[in-house]
Each structure stands twice: as structure tokens, then as C-alpha cells.
Design a protein around this motif. Structure first.
Motif, PDB file in Angstrom:
ATOM      1  N   CYS A  25      36.053 -54.303   1.628  1.00 29.88           N
ATOM      2  CA  CYS A  25      36.016 -55.479   0.739  1.00 29.88           C
ATOM      3  C   CYS A  25      36.066 -55.015  -0.714  1.00 29.88           C
ATOM      4  O   CYS A  25      35.240 -54.214  -1.145  1.00 29.88           O
ATOM      5  CB  CYS A  25      34.749 -56.291   0.997  1.00 29.88           C
ATOM      6  SG  CYS A  25      34.535 -57.646  -0.178  1.00 29.88           S
ATOM      7  N   VAL A  26      37.048 -55.542  -1.467  1.00 31.43           N
ATOM      8  CA  VAL A  26      37.175 -55.142  -2.873  1.00 31.43           C
ATOM      9  C   VAL A  26      36.534 -56.174  -3.802  1.00 31.43           C
ATOM     10  O   VAL A  26      36.730 -56.125  -5.019  1.00 31.43           O
ATOM     11  CB  VAL A  26      38.652 -54.895  -3.263  1.00 31.43           C
ATOM     12  CG1 VAL A  26      39.229 -53.740  -2.466  1.00 31.43           C
ATOM     13  CG2 VAL A  26      39.493 -56.158  -3.067  1.00 31.43           C
ATOM     14  N   HIS A  27      35.848 -57.163  -3.201  1.00 27.05           N
ATOM     15  CA  HIS A  27      35.060 -58.113  -3.982  1.00 27.05           C
ATOM     16  C   HIS A  27      35.903 -59.013  -4.884  1.00 27.05           C
ATOM     17  O   HIS A  27      35.432 -59.480  -5.914  1.00 27.05           O
ATOM     18  CB  HIS A  27      34.040 -57.329  -4.826  1.00 27.05           C
ATOM     19  CG  HIS A  27      32.641 -57.830  -4.610  1.00 27.05           C
ATOM     20  ND1 HIS A  27      32.075 -57.913  -3.374  1.00 27.05           N
ATOM     21  CD2 HIS A  27      31.705 -58.284  -5.480  1.00 27.05           C
ATOM     22  CE1 HIS A  27      30.857 -58.394  -3.479  1.00 27.05           C
ATOM     23  NE2 HIS A  27      30.607 -58.646  -4.743  1.00 27.05           N
ATOM     24  N   CYS A  28      37.155 -59.240  -4.493  1.00 23.73           N
ATOM     25  CA  CYS A  28      38.043 -60.023  -5.370  1.00 23.73           C
ATOM     26  C   CYS A  28      37.701 -61.514  -5.378  1.00 23.73           C
ATOM     27  O   CYS A  28      38.002 -62.225  -6.330  1.00 23.73           O
ATOM     28  CB  CYS A  28      39.493 -59.825  -4.930  1.00 23.73           C
ATOM     29  SG  CYS A  28      39.817 -60.429  -3.255  1.00 23.73           S
ATOM     30  N   GLY A  29      37.132 -62.012  -4.265  1.00 21.18           N
ATOM     31  CA  GLY A  29      36.712 -63.413  -4.216  1.00 21.18           C
ATOM     32  C   GLY A  29      37.820 -64.392  -3.847  1.00 21.18           C
ATOM     33  O   GLY A  29      37.592 -65.601  -3.863  1.00 21.18           O
ATOM     34  N   PHE A  30      39.027 -63.897  -3.498  1.00 18.43           N
ATOM     35  CA  PHE A  30      40.101 -64.822  -3.096  1.00 18.43           C
ATOM     36  C   PHE A  30      39.645 -65.697  -1.925  1.00 18.43           C
ATOM     37  O   PHE A  30      40.022 -66.845  -1.809  1.00 18.43           O
ATOM     38  CB  PHE A  30      41.362 -64.053  -2.662  1.00 18.43           C
ATOM     39  CG  PHE A  30      42.113 -63.398  -3.787  1.00 18.43           C
ATOM     40  CD1 PHE A  30      41.852 -63.730  -5.108  1.00 18.43           C
ATOM     41  CD2 PHE A  30      43.089 -62.459  -3.528  1.00 18.43           C
ATOM     42  CE1 PHE A  30      42.537 -63.127  -6.156  1.00 18.43           C
ATOM     43  CE2 PHE A  30      43.788 -61.854  -4.560  1.00 18.43           C
ATOM     44  CZ  PHE A  30      43.508 -62.179  -5.878  1.00 18.43           C
ATOM     45  N   CYS A  31      38.836 -65.095  -1.033  1.00 18.51           N
ATOM     46  CA  CYS A  31      38.412 -65.790   0.182  1.00 18.51           C
ATOM     47  C   CYS A  31      37.584 -67.050  -0.111  1.00 18.51           C
ATOM     48  O   CYS A  31      37.597 -67.992   0.680  1.00 18.51           O
ATOM     49  CB  CYS A  31      37.601 -64.836   1.056  1.00 18.51           C
ATOM     50  SG  CYS A  31      36.311 -63.974   0.133  1.00 18.51           S
ATOM     51  N   ARG A  49      32.372 -63.911   0.178  1.00 17.83           N
ATOM     52  CA  ARG A  49      32.029 -62.752  -0.646  1.00 17.83           C
ATOM     53  C   ARG A  49      30.517 -62.633  -0.804  1.00 17.83           C
ATOM     54  O   ARG A  49      29.951 -61.540  -0.694  1.00 17.83           O
ATOM     55  CB  ARG A  49      32.707 -62.875  -2.017  1.00 17.83           C
ATOM     56  CG  ARG A  49      32.433 -61.680  -2.902  1.00 17.83           C
ATOM     57  CD  ARG A  49      33.263 -61.719  -4.166  1.00 17.83           C
ATOM     58  NE  ARG A  49      32.957 -62.886  -5.003  1.00 17.83           N
ATOM     59  CZ  ARG A  49      33.497 -63.107  -6.196  1.00 17.83           C
ATOM     60  NH1 ARG A  49      34.374 -62.262  -6.680  1.00 17.83           N
ATOM     61  NH2 ARG A  49      33.183 -64.200  -6.890  1.00 17.83           N
ATOM     62  N   ILE A  52      28.957 -61.438   2.458  1.00 17.53           N
ATOM     63  CA  ILE A  52      29.179 -59.997   2.653  1.00 17.53           C
ATOM     64  C   ILE A  52      28.153 -59.224   1.819  1.00 17.53           C
ATOM     65  O   ILE A  52      27.560 -58.238   2.278  1.00 17.53           O
ATOM     66  CB  ILE A  52      30.630 -59.622   2.255  1.00 17.53           C
ATOM     67  CG1 ILE A  52      31.616 -60.171   3.289  1.00 17.53           C
ATOM     68  CG2 ILE A  52      30.795 -58.103   2.107  1.00 17.53           C
ATOM     69  CD1 ILE A  52      33.084 -60.065   2.893  1.00 17.53           C
ATOM     70  N   CYS A  85      42.102 -63.278   3.133  1.00 17.84           N
ATOM     71  CA  CYS A  85      41.769 -61.973   2.524  1.00 17.84           C
ATOM     72  C   CYS A  85      42.973 -61.030   2.465  1.00 17.84           C
ATOM     73  O   CYS A  85      43.550 -60.693   3.502  1.00 17.84           O
ATOM     74  CB  CYS A  85      40.645 -61.324   3.329  1.00 17.84           C
ATOM     75  SG  CYS A  85      40.277 -59.667   2.745  1.00 17.84           S
ATOM     76  N   PRO A  86      43.340 -60.567   1.285  1.00 20.60           N
ATOM     77  CA  PRO A  86      44.485 -59.652   1.188  1.00 20.60           C
ATOM     78  C   PRO A  86      44.155 -58.232   1.647  1.00 20.60           C
ATOM     79  O   PRO A  86      45.062 -57.424   1.866  1.00 20.60           O
ATOM     80  CB  PRO A  86      44.824 -59.660  -0.312  1.00 20.60           C
ATOM     81  CG  PRO A  86      43.589 -60.106  -1.006  1.00 20.60           C
ATOM     82  CD  PRO A  86      42.774 -60.899  -0.035  1.00 20.60           C
ATOM     83  N   SER A  87      42.861 -57.925   1.802  1.00 25.67           N
ATOM     84  CA  SER A  87      42.479 -56.553   2.179  1.00 25.67           C
ATOM     85  C   SER A  87      42.188 -56.404   3.669  1.00 25.67           C
ATOM     86  O   SER A  87      41.752 -55.337   4.109  1.00 25.67           O
ATOM     87  CB  SER A  87      41.238 -56.129   1.382  1.00 25.67           C
ATOM     88  OG  SER A  87      41.479 -56.275   0.013  1.00 25.67           O
ATOM     89  N   VAL A  89      39.763 -57.678   5.518  1.00 28.74           N
ATOM     90  CA  VAL A  89      38.342 -57.482   5.848  1.00 28.74           C
ATOM     91  C   VAL A  89      38.007 -58.220   7.148  1.00 28.74           C
ATOM     92  O   VAL A  89      38.273 -59.416   7.262  1.00 28.74           O
ATOM     93  CB  VAL A  89      37.446 -57.985   4.685  1.00 28.74           C
ATOM     94  CG1 VAL A  89      35.971 -57.947   5.082  1.00 28.74           C
ATOM     95  CG2 VAL A  89      37.682 -57.139   3.442  1.00 28.74           C
TER      96      VAL A  89
HETATM   97  S1  SF4 Z   1      39.175 -61.790  -0.168  1.00 29.89           S
HETATM   98 FE1  SF4 Z   1      38.662 -60.034   1.147  1.00 29.89          FE
HETATM   99  S2  SF4 Z   1      38.419 -58.316  -0.247  1.00 29.89           S
HETATM  100 FE2  SF4 Z   1      38.353 -60.166  -1.515  1.00 29.89          FE
HETATM  101  S3  SF4 Z   1      36.118 -60.657  -1.620  1.00 29.89           S
HETATM  102 FE3  SF4 Z   1      36.941 -61.793   0.089  1.00 29.89          FE
HETATM  103  S4  SF4 Z   1      36.568 -60.482   1.874  1.00 29.89           S
HETATM  104 FE4  SF4 Z   1      36.371 -59.178   0.036  1.00 29.89          FE
END
Ligand code: SF4
Ligand code: SF4
Length: 416
Positions: A25-31, A49, A52, A85-87, A89
Motif C-alpha cells: 500500500c502506497v497510501h495514495c487514498g484513491f480507494c 486507507r 489499513i 487500487c492501482p497497486s 493491494v
Molecule cells: S488505493 Fe491502494 S495503494 Fe492507494 S491507499 Fe488505497 S489500498 Fe493503498
């Protein structure tokens, strides 16, 4: 995200997995943008986020608090955040690990313990659930409306199932609550498959039935896995005899059975079998999508709004599949705004989190009814019962609508 798991957390069986997910998780907050509870409550800790982060704190040795429990309990496990989530997770797996750890470290109040134990013991047992439902329906007129609206009205009785007559054979999970709440769904599926040259083999093993997801998601994870093992044992002779697939008519069960391989990967006795079962598991729509449907000569007449369950679109990644099959049959589909959002059913969520669940249901029904459909179609018994509980537009499993149209087409042909 950097992590520093506590000594206790490092000794957990899934410690490595938790660490790997936290780090992804890169903590971007898109989710947060697609999380239904974040949208309703606007609190960072009621979004993925934030959750998590709460699980990270827990696994790094921070105290287990009621506040953390409340925010994790409010999660629907809808997995909308995973789609966004783009990563990549694997949020649901981390949530399972976090919830299990919290359950070990923090005792719930008595009222919650009783409710959760009751659900764990009643829901997966088809006979117990069926008897309680029948009793509830009998006294329904005497109950206050807050209680009576939780008891679903009786649905179409099951039509007869076709004889096992084709060389192509599949198994079908009977499920736990579906036989009582919507007894015709599996019969309708068997009848449609029979017209496509596929027979459903019957497995008469009393222990098999519930997929195990109810217990697993109420944090009785070992009990849920035990059910998975019982199903594997019950199905295995048919697997060895060469069945083509294990068909699921409830997308919630299908999503969980597809995870058997992953969940039992460290069990030396069951890992290989569980993996095979997951590979054989297919949602009903996956089966139909691969068949020549023109031969059924179905001419769908109704306007349908399709509610795609989270377990179909976010867990199984089959969003749009049922809509395409329904359109091949000639049904017209109305537009459904915000189709990615959960209806609030989410397993036992409508019982453990009734207020949030009702708000989500009201929003979902408004979206589904905005195109003025004749019927709302869906693919999971939980969503079907939850949305139908509002007693507004009728809600049915999509295969029952298809089977009705198939019966009409067959009757028309036999009159000509
Ligand atoms: S979109 Fe994915 S990477 Fe970004 S905060 Fe949410 S779980 Fe983490
Ligand atoms: S699973 Fe659903 S409710 Fe839970 S954090 Fe993800 S999007 Fe939000």
C-alpha cells in the motif's frame, strides 16, 4: 509503506502475508473514492486507507481498542477498494488477518457475542435456518414492523429438477440459506443447463452445503475452513469421476469457494484438493456465457435492472457478464447509476450494522429503480433478500427470469 511488526504479530501464521500486503500500500487514498462506508460517513478511518492503517497499528503492537473494532466492523468486505487500487493491494486478506487478531485481543460486549454466535450457528445450518424462517413467517403478522420486515416473504416454490441424463455433468453447491429463501433458484439453473445438454449431479452428503463464508467472515475462521474441508470431501468422488465444473448460483459462495485453494494452501492434507476445487468452480454466468444460447430461442420481454453483487464484480471480476447474457436473450436492461456500490447486504452486515445497511439499500434501490424496470435481477441470495425486503420492485435471481422465459418459449413452440 514501511512496517515494523511486533513480536506477537510476527508469530502469527499469516504474518509474512500481512507484512507483504501492508508494504504494497502506497497510501495514495484513491480507494477512498469508491468505498461505500467512506462515502456515507466521511471519516478517513471508515475508508480502506484508514482501515489499513488501523490494522498496521494493531500488528505493530498498539493496543486493541473498541474504536478499531468499530471501524473494522463497519467494513462491508465489498472489495470495491481492490478494484480501484492501482497497486493491487489485497485488502480483503489483510482485513481477515486484522479482524482475527483483534478478535483474539479484545472481547466483544455480551450482546454482540450472543448475536454473532447465534448467526454462526443458525445461518450455515440449512435445516435450522429453514425451521426458524418458517416459524418467523407464521408469526409475522403479530410482530412489530421493525422485526417483521426482516423476515422475507415466501418465494416461488422449487419446480422439479430434470433427471441426470447427459454425459456432460457438473456439481452445484446447494448453499445454506438459499434453499429456504429462494428454493427455485438452483432448480431453475438445473433446468436451463439441462436444455444446454448439461446435467447436475446430485451429492447427498448432509455435511456439505454451506460454503463456509458466513462463519469465516464472522471471525470464526477455523469453523469456516472446516466447512470448506467437508465440502471438498463431499465433492471429491465426483471430481475424480470427471465432473466438468462446480457451479455456483450465489456469487457470494462462488467467490469463497474460488478462494479455497488460497485459504487452505498451508494445509498439507487439503492444499492440492482445495486448489483443484477452486479451479473447477465457476459462477453460473461463466458456464452460460460459453454455451450456444441461440438454440434456447428465448425472447426476453421484460425491462430489467441488474444489480451486480460485489462478490461477482469485485471479488470474481465478472462485472458485466450477466448483463451480456441477459442481452443475448433479448431482455432490455435499464441504466443503473453507481453500479459499483454495495447494496448493504454483505453477508450478515444487514444484521450486525442495520443502520448503515439500510442507508446503502435505500440508495441502491433508488439507483436501480431510476430506469423504471419491471424487475430487479441479481446473482446472490443475500442481495436478493436484502433488496427484496423493502417490498418495492420485485427482486429475483436472473436465472429464474431466464427459466421463466425458456418455459414460455418451449410452451409456444409446442403449441405451433
Ligand atoms: S488505493 Fe491502494 S495503494 Fe492507494 S491507499 Fe488505497 S489500498 Fe493503498
Ligand atoms: S471492502 Fe468495501 S467497505 Fe471495506 S474498505 Fe473496501 S471499499 Fe470500503
Amino acid at each position: 509503506m514501511q512496517t515494523n511488526l511486533s513480536e506477537r504479530a510476527r508469530s502469527l501464521p499469516r504474518a509474512e502475508e500481512a507484512d507483504e500486503i501492508l508494504r504494497s500500500c502506497v497510501h495514495c487514498g484513491f480507494c477512498n473514492a469508491t468505498c461505500p462506508t467512506y462515502q456515507l460517513l466521511g471519516n478517513e478511518l471508515d475508508g480502506p486507507r484508514g482501515r489499513i492503517y488501523l490494522i498496521k497499528q494493531l500488528l505493530e503492537g498498539e493496543p486493541a481498542t473498541e474504536k478499531t473494532q468499530q471501524h473494522l466492523d463497519r467494513c462491508l468486505t465489498c472489495r470495491n477498494c481492490e478494484t480501484t487500487c492501482p497497486s493491487g493491494v489485497r485488502y480483503h486478506a489483510l482485513l481477515d488477518i486484522g479482524r482475527a487478531e483483534l478478535e483474539q485481543r479484545l472481547e466483544r460486549p455480551m450482546r454482540e457475542r450472543v448475536l454473532r454466535r447465534g448467526l454462526q450457528h443458525v445461518v450455515p445450518r440449512t435445516n435450522v435456518f429453514g425451521a426458524l424462517l418458517a416459524a418467523g413467517r407464521a408469526v409475522r403478522p403479530l410482530l412489530p414492523s421493525a422485526l417483521s420486515e426482516k423476515i422475507p416473504a415466501a418465494q416461488t416454490p422449487a419446480k422439479p429438477r430434470p433427471a441426470v441424463r447427459h454425459t456432460r455433468r457438473m456439481l452445484m453447491l446447494e448453499g445454506c440459506v438459499q434453499p429456504s429463501l429462494s428454493p427455485n433458484t438452483n432448480a431453475a439453473a438445473a433446468r436451463v443447463l439441462d436444455h444446454l445438454g448439461i446435467s447436475i449431479s446430485i451429492v447427498h452428503v448432509p455435511q456439505a452445503g454451506c460454503c463456509g463464508s458466513t462463519e469465516y467472515h464472522l471471525n470464526a475462521q477455523q469453523a469456516g475452513l472446516e466447512r470448506a474441508r467437508r465440502n471438498i470431501d463431499a465433492w471429491w468422488p465426483a471430481v475424480e469421476a470427471g465432473i466438468e465444473a462446480i457451479v455456483q448460483t450465489a456469487s457470494g459462495c462462488g467467490a469463497f469457494v474460488k478462494e479455497y485453494g488460497e485459504l487452505l494452501r498451508d494445509d498439507p492434507r487439503y492444499a492440492a484438493k482445495a486448489q483443484r476445487i477452486s479451479e473447477l468452480t465457476r459462477d453460473l454466468v461463466e458456464v452460460l456465457a460459453d454455451e450456444d444460447l441461440d438454440g434456447l430461442q428465448i425472447k426476453g420481454q421484460q425491462r430489467l435492472a441488474f444489480h451486480c453483487p460485489c462478490t461477482l464484480q469485485h471479488a470474481q471480476k465478472l462485472g458485466g457478464s450477466v448483463e451480456r447474457v441477459l442481452q443475448r436473450f433479448g431482455f432490455s436492461l435499464t441504466a443503473v447509476p453507481d453500479g459499483h456500490l454495495c447494496c448493504g447486504s454483505a453477508g450478515t452486515y444487514s444484521i450486525t450494522q442495520p443502520e448503515l445497511s439500510k442507508r446503502l439499500r435505500d440508495n441502491k434501490l433508488a439507483a436501480l429503480e431510476s430506469g423504471q424496470p419491471d424487475v430487479i435481477a441479481t446473482a446472490n441470495i443475500g442481495c436478493q433478500t436484502h433488496l427484496g425486503g423493502a417490498a418495492r420492485t420485485p427482486v429475483r435471481h436472473w436465472i429464474e427470469i431466464v427459466e421463466d422465459a425458456l418455459a414460455t418459449a418451449s410452451a409456444t413452440r409446442s403449441r405451433e
